[in-house]
Design an enzyme around this catalytic site. Structure first.
Site, short mmCIF file in Angstrom:
data_model
loop_
_atom_site.label_atom_id
_atom_site.label_comp_id
_atom_site.label_asym_id
_atom_site.label_seq_id
_atom_site.Cartn_x
_atom_site.Cartn_y
_atom_site.Cartn_z
N VAL A 12 0.63 -1.18 0.33
CA VAL A 12 0.18 -0.32 -0.23
C VAL A 12 0.85 1.53 -0.18
CG1 VAL A 12 -1.80 0.63 1.18
CG2 VAL A 12 -2.04 -1.33 0.79
N LYS A 100 -6.65 -1.10 9.36
CA LYS A 100 -7.91 -1.57 10.23
C LYS A 100 -7.81 -1.89 11.67
CE LYS A 100 -7.24 -4.98 7.59
NZ LYS A 100 -7.55 -6.15 6.33
N GLU A 124 -9.93 6.29 5.72
CA GLU A 124 -11.20 5.93 4.41
C GLU A 124 -10.45 4.86 3.64
OE1 GLU A 124 -13.78 7.41 2.50
OE2 GLU A 124 -13.98 5.20 2.49
N GLY A 129 -11.46 -1.06 0.61
CA GLY A 129 -9.79 -0.61 0.43
C GLY A 129 -10.78 1.06 -0.04
N GLY A 182 -1.95 -16.14 -5.26
CA GLY A 182 -1.81 -15.01 -4.64
C GLY A 182 -2.88 -13.79 -3.89
N GLU A 185 -3.90 -15.45 1.31
CA GLU A 185 -2.74 -15.45 2.19
C GLU A 185 -1.78 -17.25 2.88
OE1 GLU A 185 -0.96 -12.21 3.30
OE2 GLU A 185 -2.27 -10.84 2.73
N LYS A 200 -13.04 -4.77 9.81
CA LYS A 200 -13.58 -3.79 9.80
C LYS A 200 -15.35 -3.47 10.21
CE LYS A 200 -11.27 -4.54 5.73
NZ LYS A 200 -10.76 -6.48 4.84
N GLY A 298 -5.90 -4.91 -2.48
CA GLY A 298 -5.64 -3.80 -3.92
C GLY A 298 -4.24 -3.12 -3.97
N1 HSE Z 1 -7.09 -9.78 3.29
C1 HSE Z 1 -7.89 -8.19 2.58
C2 HSE Z 1 -9.38 -8.86 1.97
C3 HSE Z 1 -7.79 -7.24 2.43
O1 HSE Z 1 -9.55 -10.15 1.67
O2 HSE Z 1 -10.38 -8.29 2.02
C4 HSE Z 1 -7.98 -6.08 2.81
O3 HSE Z 1 -7.75 -5.96 4.01
#
Ligand code: HSE
Length: 406
Positions: A12, A100, A124, A129, A182, A185, A200, A298
């Site tokens: 980011v 977050k 924001e 995202g 990818g 994780e 969130k 992203g």
């Molecule tokens: N791991 C999170 C997702 C990334 O899959 O949405 C964004 O916070």
């Protein structure tokens, strides 16, 4: 010229630098002055990077430089990120973040510090995202009493559920494939167990209530128990399964807030949110429903949201941007006391719907042509704790249960 420091040159952070460079004409115009990345704080060196000469390792240089007025915190975590953010705000430097975890844990405290020092803590990018959702809640829907927010707030789990639905694949196979590509994780726990969505929705519901919703107290269930067989029934019923993060205001002081997979009608706008996309469905008492949709993760989408906060700060130096989020805690209702219908899948047995009706009251049995191993069942509206105690009585004939969204 506005001098900026970026804390953390990862995905980011490097995106923030890229957005400021690529969109510099537009961004500078909207900021009413030129933005310049003066420092990039990271533990690593970046030889060959066009911004390598701005990389520093000592946060105090940023703190002590009076020219730097805006920081972008893209480090993540609640350790150094918290210390640096607090120190910067105490010096009257605004902080724009995508973190977050930190916002959910220390949001009201950091907002209070920012206000006391006539600067801003903006976040924001912390939810959804690149989707504008914090700004609409804070200063677009200001004539509304927000009654509920319901979101698909995690791209990884939405991708997995979409694939399971479209391809009939099971959870483990899709997760493995997502990891190889990818999209997920290597340690997927925070996503698949719902913890990411929980943080969130804690942020969104705090803004909805104007008081603090403690993420540690939010009921959270992930998607690991959703099976490919569940989707056979969903397809036949015109339903989908989504990991929903929701918060409903009960009164000024209390809310029902939870994260869990839900059966949702395919006609509902949230059911149409597929793959890695996110969406937030907001219900206001005057506007009714509105939905905010887009890329929830992203590099560039998230960085775009961080830079939009930077522009806000640059445009309004010395002005505290409105955000109602007090430290007072919202009382969270016990999910066990909430009521809804459930979808149940059980091994087919001679007793059939008789036993199910006996346990749950009068529901609907679903027998799919060509399937003999299991049957589906939709319970009537029932208190969650009563449902769970009856479901336990099914013993090893129980194959799965999913809440139904209404
Ligand atoms: N791991 C999170 C997702 C990334 O899959 O949405 C964004 O916070």
């Amino acid at each position: 010229m506005v001098q900026i420091a970026v804390l953390g040159y990862g995905t980011v952070g490097s995106g923030v630098v890229e957005v400021i460079e690529k969109n510099k004409d537009m961004v500078n115009k909207k900021s009413a002055q030129e933005l310049n990345v003066k420092y990039i704080l990271d533990l690593r060196e970046f030889p060959g990077d066009p911004y390598a000469d701005r990389v520093i390792h000592d946060f105090d240089r940023i703190l002590e430089d009076p020219e730097v007025t805006i920081l972008c915190e893209t480090m993540g975590g609640v350790g150094a990120a918290y210390q640096f953010t607090k120190a910067a705000l105490e010096r009257g430097k605004s902080v724009c973040t995508s973190n977050k975890e930190l916002v959910a844990k220390h949001g009201p405290e950091l907002l209070k510090i920012a206000k006391a020092h006539s600067c801003n803590y903006l976040f924001e990018a912390s939810v959804g995202g690149g989707i504008p959702i914090i700004r609409p809640l804070n200063y677009s829907l200001t004539a509304e009493k927000i009654e509920a927010v319901t979101g698909i707030l995690n791209g990884t789990t939405n991708y997995i559920l979409t694939k399971m639905e479209k391809e009939g694949a099971d959870f483990d196979t899709v997760l493995k494939e997502a990891q190889e590509k990818g999209y997920a994780e290597r340690n997927p726990e925070a996503d698949v167990e719902g913890y990411d969505a929980c943080r969130k929705v804690a942020i969104l519901s705090s803004l909805m209530m104007g008081k603090n919703v403690n993420s540690e107290h939010i009921f959270t269930e992930g998607i690991t128990r959703i099976a490919a067989d569940d989707f056979c029934y969903m397809n036949a019923l015109g339903k989908s399964i989504k990991l929903l993060a929701m918060s409903r205001a009960i009164d000024e002081d209390s809310a029902l807030t939870m994260v869990a997979p839900f059966v949702i009608d395919k006609q509902h706008p949230l059911a149409m949110v597929n793959d890695v996309y996110n969406a937030v469905f907001v219900t206001g008492n005057m506007l009714g429903d509105s939905m905010y949709y887009g890329r929830g993760a992203g590099k560039l989408p998230t960085a775009s949201a961080v830079v939009s906060d930077v522009v806000d700060c640059a445009r309004h130096p010395g002005r505290v941007i409105m955000c109602f989020w007090d430290e007072e805690e919202v009382k969270l209702l016990d999910v066990a006391e909430s009521e809804r219908s459930f979808f149940v899948r059980v091994k087919d047995c001679p007793a059939g719907s008789g036993r199910l009706n006996e346990l749950f009251g009068s529901g609907d049995l679903i027998r799919l042509p060509g399937r003999s191993a299991d049957v589906g069942y939709i319970t009537p509206v029932i208190k969650e704790k009563d449902f769970l105690s009856s479901y336990e009585k099914l013993g090893d004939t129980a194959l799965g249960r999913i809440r139904i969204f209404s």
